[in-house]
Design a protein around this motif. Structure first.
Motif, PDB file in Angstrom:
ATOM      1  N   SER A  25       0.802  -1.220   0.000  1.00 26.87           N
ATOM      2  CA  SER A  25       0.000   0.000   0.000  1.00 26.87           C
ATOM      3  C   SER A  25       0.836   1.271   0.000  1.00 26.87           C
ATOM      4  CB  SER A  25      -0.929   0.011   1.212  1.00 26.87           C
ATOM      5  OG  SER A  25      -1.863  -1.030   1.087  1.00 26.87           O
ATOM      6  N   TRP A  26       2.095   1.218   0.414  1.00 27.94           N
ATOM      7  CA  TRP A  26       2.950   2.405   0.375  1.00 27.94           C
ATOM      8  C   TRP A  26       3.516   2.541  -1.028  1.00 27.94           C
ATOM      9  CZ3 TRP A  26       2.750   5.877   4.019  1.00 27.94           C
ATOM     10  CH2 TRP A  26       2.331   5.500   5.281  1.00 27.94           C
ATOM     11  N   ALA A  27       3.464   3.729  -1.559  1.00 28.41           N
ATOM     12  CA  ALA A  27       3.917   3.944  -2.931  1.00 28.41           C
ATOM     13  C   ALA A  27       4.704   5.247  -3.019  1.00 28.41           C
ATOM     14  CB  ALA A  27       2.721   4.005  -3.878  1.00 28.41           C
ATOM     15  N   ILE A  28       5.539   5.302  -4.047  1.00 27.48           N
ATOM     16  CA  ILE A  28       6.238   6.549  -4.378  1.00 27.48           C
ATOM     17  C   ILE A  28       5.594   7.072  -5.645  1.00 27.48           C
ATOM     18  CG2 ILE A  28       8.395   7.596  -5.113  1.00 27.48           C
ATOM     19  CD1 ILE A  28       9.854   5.583  -3.416  1.00 27.48           C
ATOM     20  N   ALA A  29       5.125   8.305  -5.563  1.00 30.95           N
ATOM     21  CA  ALA A  29       4.488   8.944  -6.707  1.00 30.95           C
ATOM     22  C   ALA A  29       5.392  10.048  -7.228  1.00 30.95           C
ATOM     23  CB  ALA A  29       3.141   9.519  -6.309  1.00 30.95           C
ATOM     24  N   ARG A  30       5.512  10.100  -8.531  1.00 32.02           N
ATOM     25  CA  ARG A  30       6.220  11.210  -9.171  1.00 32.02           C
ATOM     26  C   ARG A  30       5.178  12.253  -9.511  1.00 32.02           C
ATOM     27  NH1 ARG A  30      10.128  11.163 -14.501  1.00 32.02           N
ATOM     28  NH2 ARG A  30      10.627  13.357 -14.346  1.00 32.02           N
ATOM     29  N   ALA A  49       9.872   2.601   1.468  1.00 34.71           N
ATOM     30  CA  ALA A  49       9.528   3.641   0.494  1.00 34.71           C
ATOM     31  C   ALA A  49      10.389   4.884   0.698  1.00 34.71           C
ATOM     32  CB  ALA A  49       8.050   3.989   0.608  1.00 34.71           C
ATOM     33  N   ASP A  50      10.609   5.272   1.947  1.00 32.18           N
ATOM     34  CA  ASP A  50      11.458   6.441   2.220  1.00 32.18           C
ATOM     35  C   ASP A  50      12.887   6.218   1.741  1.00 32.18           C
ATOM     36  OD1 ASP A  50       9.494   8.056   3.365  1.00 32.18           O
ATOM     37  OD2 ASP A  50       9.841   7.233   5.371  1.00 32.18           O
ATOM     38  N   GLY A  51      13.415   5.025   1.973  1.00 28.78           N
ATOM     39  CA  GLY A  51      14.776   4.722   1.539  1.00 28.78           C
ATOM     40  C   GLY A  51      14.922   4.771   0.034  1.00 28.78           C
ATOM     41  N   TYR A  52      13.945   4.214  -0.682  1.00 30.82           N
ATOM     42  CA  TYR A  52      14.018   4.226  -2.141  1.00 30.82           C
ATOM     43  C   TYR A  52      13.802   5.637  -2.691  1.00 30.82           C
ATOM     44  CZ  TYR A  52      13.637   2.625  -6.928  1.00 30.82           C
ATOM     45  OH  TYR A  52      13.848   2.429  -8.265  1.00 30.82           O
ATOM     46  N   MET A  53      12.991   6.437  -1.997  1.00 29.84           N
ATOM     47  CA  MET A  53      12.784   7.811  -2.449  1.00 29.84           C
ATOM     48  C   MET A  53      14.079   8.617  -2.336  1.00 29.84           C
ATOM     49  SD  MET A  53       9.822  10.568  -1.599  1.00 29.84           S
ATOM     50  CE  MET A  53      10.372  10.991   0.026  1.00 29.84           C
ATOM     51  N   GLN A  54      14.880   8.372  -1.309  1.00 32.26           N
ATOM     52  CA  GLN A  54      16.180   9.043  -1.204  1.00 32.26           C
ATOM     53  C   GLN A  54      17.060   8.686  -2.394  1.00 32.26           C
ATOM     54  OE1 GLN A  54      17.860   7.969   2.555  1.00 32.26           O
ATOM     55  NE2 GLN A  54      16.579   9.395   3.705  1.00 32.26           N
ATOM     56  N   HIS A  55      17.017   7.425  -2.794  1.00 31.33           N
ATOM     57  CA  HIS A  55      17.791   6.994  -3.963  1.00 31.33           C
ATOM     58  C   HIS A  55      17.292   7.700  -5.230  1.00 31.33           C
ATOM     59  CE1 HIS A  55      19.714   4.446  -6.928  1.00 31.33           C
ATOM     60  NE2 HIS A  55      18.513   4.197  -7.452  1.00 31.33           N
ATOM     61  N   LYS A  60      17.571  11.481  -9.795  1.00 24.83           N
ATOM     62  CA  LYS A  60      16.841  12.481 -10.577  1.00 24.83           C
ATOM     63  C   LYS A  60      16.544  13.690  -9.696  1.00 24.83           C
ATOM     64  CE  LYS A  60      14.848   8.968 -13.433  1.00 24.83           C
ATOM     65  NZ  LYS A  60      13.790   8.611 -14.342  1.00 24.83           N
ATOM     66  N   PRO A  61      17.527  14.558  -9.483  1.00 24.84           N
ATOM     67  CA  PRO A  61      17.346  15.680  -8.551  1.00 24.84           C
ATOM     68  C   PRO A  61      16.311  16.714  -9.007  1.00 24.84           C
ATOM     69  CG  PRO A  61      19.459  15.836  -9.665  1.00 24.84           C
ATOM     70  CD  PRO A  61      18.854  14.527 -10.063  1.00 24.84           C
ATOM     71  N   ASN A  62      16.003  16.773 -10.293  1.00 24.47           N
ATOM     72  CA  ASN A  62      15.044  17.771 -10.784  1.00 24.47           C
ATOM     73  C   ASN A  62      13.603  17.285 -10.742  1.00 24.47           C
ATOM     74  OD1 ASN A  62      17.116  19.556 -11.300  1.00 24.47           O
ATOM     75  ND2 ASN A  62      17.441  18.763 -13.362  1.00 24.47           N
ATOM     76  N   ALA A  63      13.369  16.015 -10.454  1.00 26.23           N
ATOM     77  CA  ALA A  63      12.013  15.464 -10.396  1.00 26.23           C
ATOM     78  C   ALA A  63      11.458  15.584  -8.975  1.00 26.23           C
ATOM     79  CB  ALA A  63      12.023  14.002 -10.835  1.00 26.23           C
ATOM     80  N   SER A  64      10.144  15.648  -8.869  1.00 26.02           N
ATOM     81  CA  SER A  64       9.479  15.741  -7.567  1.00 26.02           C
ATOM     82  C   SER A  64       8.826  14.401  -7.245  1.00 26.02           C
ATOM     83  CB  SER A  64       8.403  16.820  -7.599  1.00 26.02           C
ATOM     84  OG  SER A  64       8.993  18.067  -7.811  1.00 26.02           O
ATOM     85  N   PHE A  65       9.165  13.859  -6.082  1.00 27.50           N
ATOM     86  CA  PHE A  65       8.612  12.588  -5.635  1.00 27.50           C
ATOM     87  C   PHE A  65       7.949  12.773  -4.285  1.00 27.50           C
ATOM     88  CE2 PHE A  65      12.204  11.420  -8.335  1.00 27.50           C
ATOM     89  CZ  PHE A  65      11.588  10.546  -9.228  1.00 27.50           C
ATOM     90  N   MET A  66       7.012  11.860  -3.973  1.00 28.86           N
ATOM     91  CA  MET A  66       6.283  11.927  -2.718  1.00 28.86           C
ATOM     92  C   MET A  66       5.894  10.513  -2.300  1.00 28.86           C
ATOM     93  SD  MET A  66       2.654  13.798  -2.434  1.00 28.86           S
ATOM     94  CE  MET A  66       2.255  14.594  -0.933  1.00 28.86           C
ATOM     95  N   VAL A  67       6.019  10.214  -1.006  1.00 27.85           N
ATOM     96  CA  VAL A  67       5.572   8.929  -0.483  1.00 27.85           C
ATOM     97  C   VAL A  67       4.095   9.055  -0.139  1.00 27.85           C
ATOM     98  CG1 VAL A  67       5.820   7.256   1.377  1.00 27.85           C
ATOM     99  CG2 VAL A  67       7.842   8.322   0.410  1.00 27.85           C
ATOM    100  N   VAL A  68       3.284   8.113  -0.633  1.00 26.71           N
ATOM    101  CA  VAL A  68       1.846   8.152  -0.392  1.00 26.71           C
ATOM    102  C   VAL A  68       1.367   6.792   0.106  1.00 26.71           C
ATOM    103  CG1 VAL A  68       1.392   9.939  -2.105  1.00 26.71           C
ATOM    104  CG2 VAL A  68       1.334   7.569  -2.796  1.00 26.71           C
ATOM    105  N   PHE A  69       0.284   6.796   0.872  1.00 26.34           N
ATOM    106  CA  PHE A  69      -0.383   5.568   1.267  1.00 26.34           C
ATOM    107  C   PHE A  69      -1.576   5.417   0.355  1.00 26.34           C
ATOM    108  CE2 PHE A  69      -3.296   2.947   3.693  1.00 26.34           C
ATOM    109  CZ  PHE A  69      -2.457   1.910   4.058  1.00 26.34           C
ATOM    110  N   ASP A  70      -1.533   4.426  -0.505  1.00 22.71           N
ATOM    111  CA  ASP A  70      -2.537   4.250  -1.545  1.00 22.71           C
ATOM    112  C   ASP A  70      -3.444   3.083  -1.169  1.00 22.71           C
ATOM    113  OD1 ASP A  70      -3.882   4.616  -3.880  1.00 22.71           O
ATOM    114  OD2 ASP A  70      -2.349   3.743  -5.159  1.00 22.71           O
ATOM    115  N   CYS A  71      -4.490   3.351  -0.395  1.00 20.42           N
ATOM    116  CA  CYS A  71      -5.368   2.267   0.057  1.00 20.42           C
ATOM    117  C   CYS A  71      -6.366   1.858  -1.010  1.00 20.42           C
ATOM    118  CB  CYS A  71      -6.085   2.647   1.345  1.00 20.42           C
ATOM    119  SG  CYS A  71      -7.087   4.112   1.194  1.00 20.42           S
ATOM    120  N   LYS A  72      -6.701   2.746  -1.925  1.00 20.04           N
ATOM    121  CA  LYS A  72      -7.611   2.415  -3.017  1.00 20.04           C
ATOM    122  C   LYS A  72      -6.831   2.489  -4.317  1.00 20.04           C
ATOM    123  CE  LYS A  72     -11.660   3.325  -0.691  1.00 20.04           C
ATOM    124  NZ  LYS A  72     -12.869   2.659  -0.611  1.00 20.04           N
TER     125      LYS A  72
END
Length: 78
Positions: A25-30, A49-55, A60-72
């Motif tokens: 259910s935890w996802a990384i969204a661009r 998810a937090d660890g992979y988002m740091q990677h 890709k320093p110019n892209a915006s990422f966010m950790v989300v809880f995607d229950c649906k």
């Protein structure tokens, strides 16, 4: 332990797959323009998810990422 009665899966051979999909259910969204988002990866735990988002931020320093809880989850995303 009480059974999860919110989720109504059909009784078939795909029931194991449906359960496995609910675990991630935890996802990384661009974040894309026009308030759109693209799911990059899914994880079972927030810390993974937090660890992979740091990677991703290092790669890709110019892209915006966010950790989300995607229950649906959307049906099209696998």
């Amino acid at each position: 332990m009480p059974e999860n009665t919110d989720y109504k899966a059909p009784k078939s051979e795909n029931q194991g797959i449906a359960y496995r999909e609910r675990l991630n259910s935890w996802a990384i969204a661009r974040l894309l323009p026009d308030t759109q988002r693209e799911i990059v990866a899914r994880f079972r735990s927030r810390s993974d998810a937090d660890g992979y988002m740091q990677h991703l931020r290092q790669e890709k320093p110019n892209a915006s990422f966010m950790v989300v809880f995607d229950c649906k989850r959307e049906e099209a995303v696998i």
